[in-house]
Write a protein that holds these residues in place. Structure first.
Motif, PDB file in Angstrom:
ATOM      1  N   GLU A 137       0.547  -1.431   0.110  1.00 21.22           N
ATOM      2  CA  GLU A 137      -0.190   0.223   0.518  1.00 21.22           C
ATOM      3  C   GLU A 137       0.694   1.521  -0.320  1.00 21.22           C
ATOM      4  N   GLU A 138       1.821   0.699   0.561  1.00 21.44           N
ATOM      5  CA  GLU A 138       3.231   2.676   0.351  1.00 21.44           C
ATOM      6  C   GLU A 138       3.414   2.635  -0.604  1.00 21.44           C
ATOM      7  N   GLY A 139       3.829   1.614  -1.656  1.00 28.90           N
ATOM      8  CA  GLY A 139       3.953   1.862  -2.836  1.00 28.90           C
ATOM      9  C   GLY A 139       5.649   1.292  -2.512  1.00 28.90           C
ATOM     10  N   TRP A 140       6.160   1.120  -2.097  1.00 33.75           N
ATOM     11  CA  TRP A 140       7.821   0.705  -2.245  1.00 33.75           C
ATOM     12  C   TRP A 140       8.431  -0.675  -3.653  1.00 33.75           C
ATOM     13  N   ARG A 141       9.442   0.152  -3.906  1.00 38.79           N
ATOM     14  CA  ARG A 141       9.806  -0.461  -5.548  1.00 38.79           C
ATOM     15  C   ARG A 141       9.708  -2.129  -5.234  1.00 38.79           C
TER      16      ARG A 141
END
Length: 145
Positions: A137-141
């Motif tokens: 959800e936080e969008g970490w690569r």
């Protein structure tokens, strides 16, 4: 042996743990680290920089380029994104500070093991699943790969 390297960001507030996979590169391949606080206004449109959730990892492409034949590529075609995503210079875990935060979070849960083993097992399972979901959800690569 693969190594990791702890690097302080430019403002000195945070640290990131860098992993050098595949036993090839080392800390000489890293120039700078910028946390979300000190990366504001930083030009991220360069071939030597990896952006990940506000963090900027700047690599030494001269050093990395000297390994181009090992990668089977021309030095000019190697980008920091490729190096990071291929696991040559990347975070230890999903985030730059995952080792530290994981240990802190897990320590709280491990207290349950002393009093209620079933609650401990359930809490560990929920924590593991919750972390994965949160990272996505936080969008970490690394969660996008």
């Amino acid at each position: 042996m693969c190594e990791s390297y702890i690097l302080e960001c430019q403002c000195g507030d945070k640290k990131g743990e860098i992993f050098f996979g595949k036993m090839l590169l080392n800390e000489s391949s890293v120039k700078q680290l910028f946390c979300p606080n000190c990366s504001k206004g930083y030009d991220d449109e360069q071939q030597d920089r990896v952006m990940d959730n506000g963090w900027v990892l700047e690599l030494n492409m001269d050093v990395i380029g000297s390994y181009s034949s090992t990668f089977g590529m021309d030095a000019d075609s190697i980008t920091a994104d490729w190096v990071f995503d291929s696991g040559y210079v990347t975070w230890v875990g999903i985030t730059p500070d995952e080792t530290e935060t994981r240990n802190r979070e897990r320590e709280k849960i491990q207290q349950l093991a002393k009093t209620d083993i079933l609650a401990y097992i359930n809490a560990m399972k929920e924590w593991g699943i919750g972390r994965e979901k949160r990272f996505s959800e936080e969008g970490w690569r690394k969660m996008k790969m």
